[in-house]
Design a protein around this motif. Structure first.
Motif, short mmCIF file in Angstrom:
data_model
loop_
_atom_site.label_atom_id
_atom_site.label_comp_id
_atom_site.label_asym_id
_atom_site.label_seq_id
_atom_site.Cartn_x
_atom_site.Cartn_y
_atom_site.Cartn_z
N LEU A 1 43.19 43.69 19.02
CA LEU A 1 41.76 43.75 19.35
C LEU A 1 41.44 44.90 20.30
CD1 LEU A 1 41.14 39.95 19.81
CD2 LEU A 1 39.76 41.43 18.35
N ASN A 2 42.48 45.57 20.79
CA ASN A 2 42.26 46.59 21.81
C ASN A 2 43.16 47.80 21.57
OD1 ASN A 2 41.81 48.08 24.14
ND2 ASN A 2 41.64 46.28 25.44
N ASN A 3 42.73 48.69 20.69
CA ASN A 3 43.46 49.93 20.46
C ASN A 3 43.42 50.84 21.69
OD1 ASN A 3 44.31 49.59 17.70
ND2 ASN A 3 42.19 49.84 17.10
N ALA A 4 42.34 50.71 22.48
CA ALA A 4 42.21 51.56 23.67
C ALA A 4 43.35 51.31 24.64
CB ALA A 4 40.86 51.29 24.34
N LYS A 5 43.72 50.05 24.84
CA LYS A 5 44.81 49.73 25.76
C LYS A 5 46.13 50.31 25.25
CE LYS A 5 44.97 45.64 27.67
NZ LYS A 5 45.17 44.18 27.90
N SER A 6 46.37 50.21 23.96
CA SER A 6 47.60 50.76 23.39
C SER A 6 47.65 52.27 23.55
CB SER A 6 47.70 50.39 21.90
OG SER A 6 47.73 49.00 21.72
#
Length: 515
Positions: free
Chosen positions: A411-416
């Motif tokens: 749900l969070n590509n930004a964190k990856s």
């Protein structure tokens, strides 16, 4: 007698109605809170990625099940068959318990009881409530016409608007050997390609993996000449939508690309290339310059060296634009175009929402975006970093072996991406630093009305096909470029609805974000 019989029948009917009401109460179907002592199964639509197929033994989901009691049953389709499967599920209201859909589908079909209204459960979903408060754009994209919330949009970029995806690649080993300086303007770029062609006559120096889209030739040079990225987009100098072919410099772009094509500085098959052909030509030196995803630079270098070109080296060259045009690139959007939804027919509604809430929260979100501490990432100076053994492209191993950073699951590509970039090589960090000056925040997405969607569906596809065909004819010389032919091009675009679409985009954009 008749009155007594009537009362008996009425009493029976009322009792029956009460029983039915009690049996069909939404809350009576729910089974409490998440707990490993109270197991539950949910189905989830996914597709197999090229990096690795979906597996049912990924360790992160064993950990998640141990914490929550939720066992996921992935329903797997091919990437090619995903969209058709998703549309069939929506049309027949047979979606899996969890499904990722375009946020527009959520807004459109949520009120039709295809997807669960998350707004009804926010009092038991603190992470979801905080998510919508923190990201008002996500809330706007998730909100249906009835005011309900039907998706959790996937996060793509950092809130500061600094993260970006694309750079100009060039063969640094050749530039160093021949003493060629990187270009900093359109004129210098032309001379740069001329020099490469002169030194390597069997090459076609410039290549593109596609003609439209983020890395498309027409998209890239449209921005270079007009400041508009794609046929329609926000003009960062006016904060209004613009149609690139209306710009006075668009014809100059066609002339420039035609010159590159006719002088064999641009791959003559540029409009027909597959991704595999593009990569083969970049790796073998048939082409030397391209605009592409920055994340692939080091892996391409490794492939070329592994194939025997020991000195092969790629590096970024500066971004450029014609005089008077803003030299920029949009950052990654903070909020993506797709979101996680729950089927309105899920049996255990409350626990389904609680599970989605868990995945939006820190613990669940970290499993999906980072993996397991000590196994996929470590903490350095209080911040996570992916294991160095995963190399310059850790997402390949993370997706294949762990199910981490996996499309339709995370749900969070930004964190990856933030963690990946923290562990970049010094070279990649240097490229990021050199490109920071060009990056500006991406435009926010538009929430369209049903009428606006119908207009877009009826006009945009045919207009795009016409534009792609006609621009290709101009570039390849099939249609000469002059005042008459260009005016005919514009007139035909108007007939396909270019004005109506432009007005619609600006109206919708203003309405969505003027509140």
């Amino acid at each position: 007698m008749k009155r007594t019989r009537f009362k008996m029948v009425l009493t029976i009917l009322l009792l029956g109605a009460m029983l039915v009401t009690g049996c069909t109460s939404g809350k009576s179907k729910d089974s409490g809170t998440l707990s490993p002592d109270n197991p539950v199964k949910f189905s989830w639509l996914v597709y197999d990625r090229v990096e690795g197929k979906v597996r049912d033994d990924w360790e992160i989901f064993k950990e998640i099940e141990a914490k929550t009691g939720v066992k996921l049953e992935f329903q797997i389709v091919s990437q090619e068959g995903l969209e058709e499967k998703r549309q069939i599920m929506i049309a027949t209201n047979t979606a899996t318990d969890f499904i990722q859909v375009p946020t527009q589908d959520g807004r459109e079909h949520g009120p039709e009881k295809v997807f669960l209204n998350l707004k009804d459960y926010l009092d038991k979903a603190p992470n979801l409530k905080a998510f919508y408060e923190k990201y008002p754009e996500a809330k706007a994209l998730a909100t249906g016409t009835d005011g309900g919330l039907y998706t959790v949009p996937v996060l793509e970029g950092d809130a500061e608007g600094k993260g970006f995806n694309f750079i100009w690649y060039a063969r640094k080993d050749i530039m160093d050997k021949d003493g060629i300086k990187p270009p900093t303007s359109v004129d210098e770029f032309y001379q740069y390609l001329k020099t490469l062609k002169q030194n390597y006559p069997d090459s076609y120096p410039l290549i593109s993996n596609t003609i439209v889209g983020d890395t498309g030739l027409y998209t890239t040079f449209g921005r270079v000449f007009t400041g508009i990225s794609g046929f329609y987009n926000i003009d960062p100098t006016t904060e209004q939508y613009a149609f690139a072919p209306y710009h006075s410099n668009y014809k100059d772009m066609l002339v420039f690309l035609n010159k590159l094509y006719s002088e064999k500085l641009l791959d003559p098959e540029y409009s027909l290339l597959t991704q595999a052909q593009w990569e083969e030509r970049i790796l073998t030196g048939k082409s030397l310059v391209t605009y592409f995803w920055k994340a692939d630079l080091e892996s391409l270098v490794a492939k070329a060296r592994g194939a025997g070109t020991a000195d092969y080296e790629l590096d970024a060259i500066p971004s450029f634009a014609v005089e008077g045009i803003k030299n920029y690139q949009f950052s990654r959007p903070v909020v993506g175009t797709v979101g996680r939804a729950i089927s309105a027919k899920v049996k255990d509604k409350e626990r389904a929402v609680q599970f989605l809430d868990y995945l939006v929260g820190d613990e669940g979100g970290n499993y999906l975006s980072l993996g397991i501490e000590g196994k996929t990432y470590t903490m350095e100076d209080g911040k996570p970093v992916y294991n160095k053994e995963f190399g310059a492209s850790p997402f390949n191993t993370l997706r294949k072996d762990w199910g981490v950073w996996y499309d339709l699951i995370t749900l969070n590509n930004a964190k990856s991406r933030e963690v990946w970039e923290r562990g970049l090589s010094e070279k990649s960090k240097d490229i990021n630093a050199r490109y920071e000056q060009y990056i500006i925040p991406a435009p926010k997405q538009i929430v369209k009305t049903e009428e606006e969607l119908e207009l877009e569906k009826s006009k945009l596809n045919n207009l795009n096909k016409y534009l792609e065909q006609k621009v290709t004819e101009f570039v390849t010389g099939k249609t000469p470029i002059n005042e008459t032919t260009y005016q005919q091009f514009i007139d035909q675009a108007k007939k396909f609805g270019s004005d109506e679409l432009l007005n619609m985009y600006n109206t919708a954009y203003t309405r969505t974000y003027s509140k």
